[in-house]
Design an enzyme around this catalytic site. Structure first.
Site, PDB file in Angstrom:
ATOM      1  N   HIS A  26       0.825  -1.211   0.000  1.00 49.63           N
ATOM      2  CA  HIS A  26       0.000   0.000   0.000  1.00 49.63           C
ATOM      3  C   HIS A  26       0.855   1.256   0.000  1.00 49.63           C
ATOM      4  O   HIS A  26       0.535   2.239  -0.652  1.00 49.63           O
ATOM      5  CB  HIS A  26      -0.926   0.001   1.218  1.00 49.63           C
ATOM      6  N   ARG A  44      -7.470  -2.765 -14.802  1.00 46.38           N
ATOM      7  CA  ARG A  44      -7.212  -3.992 -14.034  1.00 46.38           C
ATOM      8  C   ARG A  44      -8.337  -4.168 -13.017  1.00 46.38           C
ATOM      9  O   ARG A  44      -8.234  -3.736 -11.872  1.00 46.38           O
ATOM     10  CB  ARG A  44      -5.878  -3.905 -13.319  1.00 46.38           C
ATOM     11  N   CYS A 103       0.103  -3.576 -23.540  1.00 47.01           N
ATOM     12  CA  CYS A 103      -0.246  -2.884 -22.298  1.00 47.01           C
ATOM     13  C   CYS A 103       0.749  -3.198 -21.188  1.00 47.01           C
ATOM     14  O   CYS A 103       0.592  -2.728 -20.069  1.00 47.01           O
ATOM     15  CB  CYS A 103      -1.671  -3.219 -21.870  1.00 47.01           C
ATOM     16  N   GLU A 126       0.227 -13.101 -23.011  1.00 46.18           N
ATOM     17  CA  GLU A 126       1.220 -12.914 -21.947  1.00 46.18           C
ATOM     18  C   GLU A 126       1.811 -14.238 -21.459  1.00 46.18           C
ATOM     19  O   GLU A 126       2.546 -14.273 -20.482  1.00 46.18           O
ATOM     20  CB  GLU A 126       0.619 -12.116 -20.785  1.00 46.18           C
ATOM     21  N   ASN A 177       4.635  -7.722 -19.037  1.00 48.80           N
ATOM     22  CA  ASN A 177       5.037  -7.909 -17.631  1.00 48.80           C
ATOM     23  C   ASN A 177       5.056  -9.394 -17.288  1.00 48.80           C
ATOM     24  O   ASN A 177       5.995  -9.892 -16.671  1.00 48.80           O
ATOM     25  CB  ASN A 177       4.076  -7.193 -16.680  1.00 48.80           C
ATOM     26  N   ASP A 178       4.004 -10.091 -17.704  1.00 52.31           N
ATOM     27  CA  ASP A 178       3.966 -11.529 -17.452  1.00 52.31           C
ATOM     28  C   ASP A 178       4.737 -12.309 -18.509  1.00 52.31           C
ATOM     29  O   ASP A 178       5.402 -13.295 -18.193  1.00 52.31           O
ATOM     30  CB  ASP A 178       2.508 -12.022 -17.413  1.00 52.31           C
ATOM     31  N   ARG A 204       8.566 -12.223 -11.662  1.00 48.49           N
ATOM     32  CA  ARG A 204       8.607 -10.760 -11.769  1.00 48.49           C
ATOM     33  C   ARG A 204       8.698 -10.068 -10.411  1.00 48.49           C
ATOM     34  O   ARG A 204       9.015  -8.897 -10.327  1.00 48.49           O
ATOM     35  CB  ARG A 204       7.393 -10.241 -12.570  1.00 48.49           C
ATOM     36  N   ARG A 240     -10.346  -5.447 -18.285  1.00 45.78           N
ATOM     37  CA  ARG A 240      -9.767  -6.791 -18.259  1.00 45.78           C
ATOM     38  C   ARG A 240     -10.522  -7.594 -17.210  1.00 45.78           C
ATOM     39  O   ARG A 240     -10.696  -7.151 -16.081  1.00 45.78           O
ATOM     40  CB  ARG A 240      -8.292  -6.740 -17.904  1.00 45.78           C
TER      41      ARG A 240
HETATM   42  C1  PEP Z   1       1.129  -7.646 -18.176  1.00 40.39           C
HETATM   43  O1  PEP Z   1       1.257  -8.782 -17.700  1.00 40.39           O
HETATM   44  O2  PEP Z   1       1.942  -7.140 -18.973  1.00 40.39           O
HETATM   45  C2  PEP Z   1      -0.013  -6.802 -17.786  1.00 40.39           C
HETATM   46  C3  PEP Z   1      -0.242  -5.652 -18.390  1.00 40.39           C
HETATM   47  O3  PEP Z   1      -0.813  -7.218 -16.794  1.00 40.39           O
HETATM   48  P1  PEP Z   1      -0.435  -7.219 -15.232  1.00 40.39           P
HETATM   49  O4  PEP Z   1       0.786  -6.365 -15.049  1.00 40.39           O
HETATM   50  O5  PEP Z   1      -1.624  -6.684 -14.531  1.00 40.39           O
HETATM   51  O6  PEP Z   1      -0.188  -8.658 -14.959  1.00 40.39           O
HETATM   52 MG    MG Z   2      -0.339  -9.804 -16.769  1.00 36.12          MG
END
Ligand code: PEP
Ligand code: MG
Length: 580
Positions: A201, A308, A512, A441, A464-465, A475, A344
């Site tokens: 937080h 999200r 994204c 992803e 990101n994933d 990650r 999403r």
């Molecule tokens: C991603 O995985 O790139 C993504 C945008 O989703 P999140 O970061 O919420 O997993």
């Molecule tokens: Mg993701």
């Protein structure tokens, strides 16, 4: 090499490398925040003292509630209602009848001081949270710690430490959300902490308040003293103690480059995103909370490319009802109509939010995202119903997270069709046309991108994933963060193949993941043919500026070279050489 390294530069400048939790650069004087050590009172109470102790407890609870209410009000004004719920949740624990009656009973029966019993009972809560394999729950331990310290301080009539010199950089072993909110009233410039997670937080509040933050700086409180000069680089996760005048000028330049002035933001907000050669590029926003929706217009984004929605679980820890979801989505859709809103579907599980108390050995490879949506139709169908009902302006789209196979897309499409038919029959929706997209992803979805693209309306690349799954690098694990590299040739080639696959089937393709806002990556992505990006709103002006100085011919040449290289270092070198 470990993700945490520290290396001495020519005395007395010292740089510490850890993790950036909130972007931005701060240069200022350190304030070493040392939480008063919790002192609980030992000894047995007499009969007469028990009565007095129970009154002391009530007074402390009342004072703590007043303080928390005040912090909740400041938070709501500064960053919005979602964050203030952190403190209202603390008040609920504070006022929990079951907890209070146990505390009262134990004081009377065991003749212990209130501070001892409060500390022990709240520690039990903390242990339960720590036992969770969900990072989000574990990070809530700090919130309970804050509550524990607050009650004990009030039992002992201690003063709150929230007054510090204006424009300081706070250095602490850990910070609670309440600390950040109270310090922000003294206009703190940045935060550097030993502990904390990227999704704690305190980190989320720093991001919202634009306070640069670096976390995971082991033993920083032993190295820094109040008054010493410090630089916090929240982009690179670096903290520099005693910087030389040259280092300060370098960072001042970096600070200037990274903050786009208010007039430039206003100008860019009304300009279309185009490359130097005139190609129209689209940029949307990633948002986590409705408080961020104003950023879409402010920063000149073309809509929301990723909302999200699982954050709706965050405040309460439980599934939001259909009505709650519908109100929330409608608010978002109305605020930006006719611009698009991509919701999403809940990406719960994994490192995000656990639905069950079952402990998974590898949660990121476990029950997460689309898998939960398919296994628990009630969650999926409630959300889809809320989304369809909220789509009164026709600007809502839905996107499926964590797709690993064609069958998963088909299963979710089947549920959407079923819900649509029911709502139509009940005449509960005005608009049954809705685009459904898939996030790419997971590496298997990259390989199957053509087949997936063929059956959906759009795809969005979640780097990101994708990076964590393709490179087998968690990650959230700071020990291996140096291996989490978006410029790994495998990632660059995967991104290229998804763009190619989507274009072959004439489907919109966007990105994204955080890679989409990386200054070095943008020319490469343009060269690979990406025309749509989704980034945090505050990054939109910088994004537009970068796109505006790239010519597509040069970018395509750059992409061609990068696709032929075999190491991340060579690719990064090529990107740094690219002048735009
Ligand atoms: C991603 O995985 O790139 C993504 C945008 O989703 P999140 O970061 O919420 O997993
Ligand atoms: Mg993701």
């Amino acid at each position: 090499m470990n993700a945490y390294t520290h290396y001495d530069l020519p005395e007395p400048e010292v740089a510490f490398q850890a993790l950036g939790a909130a972007k931005g650069i701060a240069i200022g004087k350190a304030y070493l925040f040392q939480r008063d050590k919790l002192v609980v009172e030992e000894g047995e109470l007499t009969d007469a003292q028990i009565e007095a102790e129970l009154i002391r407890l009530e007074t402390a609870i009342d004072r703590s509630e007043k303080e928390l209410n005040k912090i909740a009000t400041i938070t709501e004004q500064k960053v919005g209602a979602v964050y203030s719920q952190i403190f209202t949740a603390q008040i609920m624990i504070l006022r929990d009848d079951a907890l209070l009656s146990v505390v009262r009973k134990r004081i009377a029966q065991e003749r212990k001081h209130a501070s001892v019993v409060v500390s022990e009972e709240l520690s039990k809560h903390q242990q339960a949270l720590l036992a969770s394999n969900d990072a989000l729950f574990r990070e809530r331990v700090d919130d309970i710690q804050d509550l524990k310290e607050r009650i004990i301080r009030n039992l002992q009539s201690g003063q709150l430490v929230s007054r510090i010199a204006e424009n300081s950089i706070v250095v602490a072993s850990m910070l609670t959300p309440a600390d950040v909110i109270l310090f922000s009233r003294q206009n703190i410039l940045g935060c550097a902490t030993e502990g904390g997670g990227l999704t704690s937080h305190a980190a989320l509040i720093c991001q919202s308040l634009d306070i640069p933050m670096v976390i995971g700086l082991r033993q920083i409180t032993e190295r820094v003293q109040t008054g010493q000069t410090l630089i916090v680089d929240g982009y690179a996760g670096v903290v520099i103690l005693n910087p030389t005048p040259e280092t300060i000028s370098t960072y001042e330049r970096k600070q200037k480059r990274s903050t786009v002035s208010a007039t430039t933001i206003e100008k860019l907000a009304t300009t279309e995103t185009r490359t130097k050669c005139g190609k129209r590029i689209h940029v949307h926003s990633n948002i986590d909370f409705k408080e961020e929706i104003g950023g879409v217009a402010k920063y000149g984004s073309e809509g929301v490319g990723l909302y999200r929605s699982e954050n709706l679980f965050l405040a309460t820890g439980k599934q939001p009802s259909e009505a709650e979801q519908c109100d929330y989505y409608l608010h978002l859709a109305e605020a930006i109509a006719p611009k698009p809103l991509v919701i999403r579907l809940f990406d719960i599980g994994g490192d995000k939010l656990l639905l069950s108390s079952y402990k998974e050995a590898n949660p990121n490879l476990g029950w997460r995202g689309a898998r939960i949506l398919i296994d628990v139709p009630e969650i999926l169908e409630t959300q889809v119903r809320a989304i369809l009902r909220a789509n009164v302006h026709g600007n809502v789209k839905m996107m499926i997270p964590m797709i690993a196979s064609v069958e998963e897309v088909q299963a979710i499409q089947k549920s959407v069709a079923k819900v649509k038919a029911e709502l139509k029959k009940q005449k509960a929706i005005q608009n049954d046309e809705i685009e459904i997209g898939a996030m790419i992803e997971v590496p298997s979805a990259v390989v199957m991108a053509e087949e997936i693209a063929r059956i959906v309306d759009f795809v969005s690349i979640g780097t990101n994933d994708l990076i964590q799954y393709a490179l087998a690098v968690d990650r959230n694990n700071d020990i291996v963060q140096n291996l989490y590299n978006k410029f790994h040739p495998a990632i660059v080639r995967m991104v290229a193949s998804v763009i190619r696959a989507a274009k072959k089937h004439k489907r919109d393709v966007s990105m994204c993941g955080e890679m989409a806002s990386d200054k070095l990556a943008i020319p490469l992505l343009l060269g690979l043919g990406l025309e749509s990006f989704s980034v945090v709103s505050a990054s939109v002006p910088t994004f537009k500026k970068i796109v505006g100085c790239v010519s597509l011919d040069d970018a395509r040449e750059l992409a061609k070279v990068c696709l032929s290289l075999s190491t991340a270092a060579e690719i990064e070198q090529e990107l740094r050489r690219f002048k735009c």
